[in-house]
Design a protein around this motif. Structure first.
Motif, PDB file in Angstrom:
ATOM      1  N   LEU A   1      66.429  38.815  37.477  1.00 60.63           N
ATOM      2  CA  LEU A   1      66.920  38.706  36.109  1.00 60.63           C
ATOM      3  C   LEU A   1      67.988  39.772  35.933  1.00 60.63           C
ATOM      4  O   LEU A   1      67.711  40.963  36.120  1.00 60.63           O
ATOM      5  N   PHE A   2      69.173  39.344  35.614  1.00 64.37           N
ATOM      6  CA  PHE A   2      70.284  40.286  35.445  1.00 64.37           C
ATOM      7  C   PHE A   2      71.445  39.577  34.777  1.00 64.37           C
ATOM      8  O   PHE A   2      71.527  38.358  34.769  1.00 64.37           O
ATOM      9  N   LYS A   3      72.298  40.371  34.208  1.00 63.72           N
ATOM     10  CA  LYS A   3      73.556  39.874  33.657  1.00 63.72           C
ATOM     11  C   LYS A   3      74.660  40.624  34.389  1.00 63.72           C
ATOM     12  O   LYS A   3      74.686  41.852  34.385  1.00 63.72           O
ATOM     13  N   GLU A   4      75.540  39.875  35.025  1.00 65.69           N
ATOM     14  CA  GLU A   4      76.593  40.486  35.843  1.00 65.69           C
ATOM     15  C   GLU A   4      77.481  41.444  35.065  1.00 65.69           C
ATOM     16  O   GLU A   4      77.938  42.447  35.608  1.00 65.69           O
TER      17      GLU A   4
ATOM     18  N   ARG B   1      71.593  49.140  32.469  1.00 63.88           N
ATOM     19  CA  ARG B   1      71.240  48.282  31.336  1.00 63.88           C
ATOM     20  C   ARG B   1      70.343  47.118  31.781  1.00 63.88           C
ATOM     21  O   ARG B   1      69.403  46.750  31.073  1.00 63.88           O
ATOM     22  N   ASN B   2      70.634  46.542  32.946  1.00 68.57           N
ATOM     23  CA  ASN B   2      69.770  45.486  33.474  1.00 68.57           C
ATOM     24  C   ASN B   2      68.361  46.014  33.707  1.00 68.57           C
ATOM     25  O   ASN B   2      67.383  45.362  33.334  1.00 68.57           O
ATOM     26  N   LEU B   3      68.244  47.203  34.290  1.00 63.20           N
ATOM     27  CA  LEU B   3      66.936  47.799  34.535  1.00 63.20           C
ATOM     28  C   LEU B   3      66.216  48.073  33.224  1.00 63.20           C
ATOM     29  O   LEU B   3      65.017  47.795  33.093  1.00 63.20           O
TER      30      LEU B   3
ATOM     31  N   CYS C   1      62.229  43.370  37.490  1.00 63.54           N
ATOM     32  CA  CYS C   1      62.705  42.003  37.747  1.00 63.54           C
ATOM     33  C   CYS C   1      64.220  41.960  37.975  1.00 63.54           C
ATOM     34  O   CYS C   1      64.749  40.932  38.381  1.00 63.54           O
ATOM     35  N   SER C   2      64.902  43.076  37.722  1.00 67.01           N
ATOM     36  CA  SER C   2      66.347  43.133  37.970  1.00 67.01           C
ATOM     37  C   SER C   2      66.662  43.766  39.323  1.00 67.01           C
ATOM     38  O   SER C   2      67.827  44.072  39.603  1.00 67.01           O
ATOM     39  N   ASN C   3      65.683  43.922  40.171  1.00 60.61           N
ATOM     40  CA  ASN C   3      65.872  44.512  41.494  1.00 60.61           C
ATOM     41  C   ASN C   3      67.071  43.867  42.185  1.00 60.61           C
ATOM     42  O   ASN C   3      67.084  42.647  42.378  1.00 60.61           O
TER      43      ASN C   3
END
Length: 137
Positions: free
Chosen positions: A16-19, A25-27, A33-35
């Motif tokens: 789960l991440f936003k490029e 911020r993703n973490l 889940c942003s690993n």
């Protein structure tokens, strides 16, 4: 109206991440889940169809056909794949369990209806503690 459910399973990786966001911020938003190196789940998918019982066959829908449809349009595309990178119906979408359940429903609905039943619910278990129900609403 009667309901019948078929269970399937698959193993997939995702993150789960936003490029456009920083790693920090993703973490902060998505936690582990942003690993950046992804992580995986052993998913369980429950597909529930509903309808009237056919007086000739005694079925709402032939479960062999529901199994085939689920495998062709969903689990064969997801099993041992990276949801973010490999799955055509997830391209450009957040790979959350919620979004995945909606997209699985969308994949199956026309095929179930072509067989004379209605897709009632997709239940997607991500972990033993977390699952999503989607009713097409």
């Amino acid at each position: 109206m009667i309901y019948i459910t078929r269970r399937e399973s698959f193993n997939s990786a995702h993150k789960l991440f936003k490029e456009e966001w920083t790693d920090e911020r993703n973490l902060e938003t998505f936690g582990k889940c942003s690993n950046p190196n992804w992580h995986g789940h052993n998913y369980y998918l429950y597909v529930t169809v509903k309808g009237e019982i056919d007086p000739v066959t005694g079925f709402v829908m032939d479960l062999k056909e529901l199994k085939r449809l689920t495998r062709v349009y969903v689990t064969d595309k997801l099993d041992h794949r990276n949801i973010n990178l490999d799955v055509d119906f997830m391209k450009g979408k957040m790979a959350s369990t919620e979004v995945l359940a909606v997209e699985i429903f969308n994949q199956l609905k026309p095929h179930v209806e072509a067989n004379g039943a209605f897709l009632h619910r997709v239940r997607l278990w991500e972990t033993e503690n977390n699952y999503v129900d989607y009713f097409g609403e």
